[in-house]
Design a protein around this motif. Structure first.
Motif, PDB file in Angstrom:
ATOM      1  N   TYR A  18      -8.821  -4.985  -2.902  1.00  0.00           N
ATOM      2  CA  TYR A  18      -8.725  -3.533  -2.877  1.00  0.00           C
ATOM      3  C   TYR A  18     -10.075  -2.819  -3.032  1.00  0.00           C
ATOM      4  O   TYR A  18     -10.112  -1.592  -3.137  1.00  0.00           O
ATOM      5  CB  TYR A  18      -7.760  -3.043  -3.957  1.00  0.00           C
ATOM      6  CG  TYR A  18      -6.318  -3.379  -3.672  1.00  0.00           C
ATOM      7  CD1 TYR A  18      -5.695  -2.928  -2.509  1.00  0.00           C
ATOM      8  CD2 TYR A  18      -5.567  -4.155  -4.552  1.00  0.00           C
ATOM      9  CE1 TYR A  18      -4.375  -3.229  -2.237  1.00  0.00           C
ATOM     10  CE2 TYR A  18      -4.237  -4.459  -4.289  1.00  0.00           C
ATOM     11  CZ  TYR A  18      -3.650  -3.997  -3.133  1.00  0.00           C
ATOM     12  OH  TYR A  18      -2.336  -4.291  -2.865  1.00  0.00           O
TER      13      TYR A  18
ATOM     14  N   ASP B 197      -6.705  -6.758  -9.285  1.00  0.00           N
ATOM     15  CA  ASP B 197      -7.413  -7.204  -8.079  1.00  0.00           C
ATOM     16  C   ASP B 197      -8.543  -8.181  -8.405  1.00  0.00           C
ATOM     17  O   ASP B 197      -9.720  -7.846  -8.287  1.00  0.00           O
ATOM     18  CB  ASP B 197      -7.958  -5.967  -7.354  1.00  0.00           C
ATOM     19  CG  ASP B 197      -8.567  -6.293  -6.013  1.00  0.00           C
ATOM     20  OD1 ASP B 197      -8.207  -7.329  -5.416  1.00  0.00           O
ATOM     21  OD2 ASP B 197      -9.409  -5.499  -5.552  1.00  0.00           O
TER      22      ASP B 197
ATOM     23  N   LEU C  10       0.827  -1.206   0.000  1.00  0.00           N
ATOM     24  CA  LEU C  10       0.000   0.000   0.000  1.00  0.00           C
ATOM     25  C   LEU C  10       0.864   1.260   0.000  1.00  0.00           C
ATOM     26  O   LEU C  10       0.571   2.228  -0.706  1.00  0.00           O
ATOM     27  CB  LEU C  10      -0.934   0.013   1.212  1.00  0.00           C
ATOM     28  CG  LEU C  10      -2.113  -0.944   1.142  1.00  0.00           C
ATOM     29  CD1 LEU C  10      -2.845  -0.970   2.479  1.00  0.00           C
ATOM     30  CD2 LEU C  10      -3.076  -0.563   0.018  1.00  0.00           C
TER      31      LEU C  10
ATOM     32  N   LEU D 194     -10.529  -0.119  -0.549  1.00  0.00           N
ATOM     33  CA  LEU D 194      -9.704   1.034  -0.892  1.00  0.00           C
ATOM     34  C   LEU D 194     -10.402   1.884  -1.944  1.00  0.00           C
ATOM     35  O   LEU D 194     -10.436   3.110  -1.846  1.00  0.00           O
ATOM     36  CB  LEU D 194      -8.332   0.584  -1.400  1.00  0.00           C
ATOM     37  CG  LEU D 194      -7.425   1.682  -1.951  1.00  0.00           C
ATOM     38  CD1 LEU D 194      -7.120   2.727  -0.885  1.00  0.00           C
ATOM     39  CD2 LEU D 194      -6.143   1.077  -2.511  1.00  0.00           C
TER      40      LEU D 194
ATOM     41  N   ILE E 282      -3.782  -1.418 -10.890  1.00  0.00           N
ATOM     42  CA  ILE E 282      -4.072  -2.317  -9.763  1.00  0.00           C
ATOM     43  C   ILE E 282      -4.765  -3.541 -10.324  1.00  0.00           C
ATOM     44  O   ILE E 282      -5.808  -3.432 -10.981  1.00  0.00           O
ATOM     45  CB  ILE E 282      -4.976  -1.616  -8.724  1.00  0.00           C
ATOM     46  CG1 ILE E 282      -4.247  -0.434  -8.092  1.00  0.00           C
ATOM     47  CG2 ILE E 282      -5.424  -2.615  -7.649  1.00  0.00           C
ATOM     48  CD1 ILE E 282      -5.119   0.431  -7.196  1.00  0.00           C
TER      49      ILE E 282
END
Length: 196
Positions: A140, A135, A112, A143, A133
């Motif tokens: 995440y 994922d 992170l 986030l 990113i």
């Protein structure tokens, strides 16, 4: 065009194998597409898995590890180049300097920290290197929800989402990395408010 792709990911030994398998797929795809790897230089967990898979596919790998973690993270001596830095800050700087693009896999607070530093710099127009990113398991999603909330409350600008690609697919992640991404122009307000 071949890229030096920096992969940020977990080095924890207690990680679910699904994340290690993702790292292996990423390393294999990176090699298949003719890219090289820049990683955190450890041979354990996802960090080791992505490097081994990349090398198995013929990719060049560069590991960058701080002196204090050489023994803790068990440095990966099979890298084509292993760079030992004095500390974490210089490690990130060296990884940034050697990389053309950044791919973030599931990871802990170290991952992170790396993500936020590159994301912040891209949002402020300090670099135009692609940031993605990857994922597939939704690690995440909280986030993303947090960042959306910060934007909704005026604590961050909507351009934070212009600075990062978000995907669940390995193929799409590399497609995004390989696509030229425009530089984000920061306004004086971005700096004056020190909010992203």
């Amino acid at each position: 065009m071949a890229l030096a792709v920096c992969v940020f990911c977990a080095s924890s030994s207690k990680i679910d194998k699904i994340h290690v398998e993702l790292a292996e797929r990423v390393g294999a795809e990176l090699a298949r597409r003719g890219h090289s790897l820049v990683s955190g230089g450890a041979q354990v967990s996802c960090m080791g898995a992505v490097a081994r898979a990349a090398r198995a596919g013929g990719a060049t790998t560069v590991g960058v590890i701080p002196e204090g973690l050489v023994d803790v993270e068990i440095s990966d001596g099979d890298n084509h180049e292993l760079v030992v830095t004095p500390d974490m800050r210089s490690r990130k700087g060296e990884m940034d300097r050697r990389s053309d693009a950044f791919l973030v896999l599931p990871g802990g607070i170290g991952t992170l920290e790396e993500l936020f530093e590159i994301w912040t710099a891209r949002t402020l127009g300090m670099h135009d290197k692609p940031l993605v990113i990857l994922d597939p398991t939704g690690v995440y999603e909280p986030l993303r929800a947090l960042m959306t909330g910060l934007v909704d409350q005026g604590l961050a600008r909507a351009k934070v989402f212009d600075a990062v690609g978000w995907t669940a697919s390995v193929d799409e992640a590399f497609d995004l990395l390989e696509r030229s991404q425009p530089r984000i122009e920061a306004t004086p307000e971005d700096y004056a408010e020190a909010e992203l």
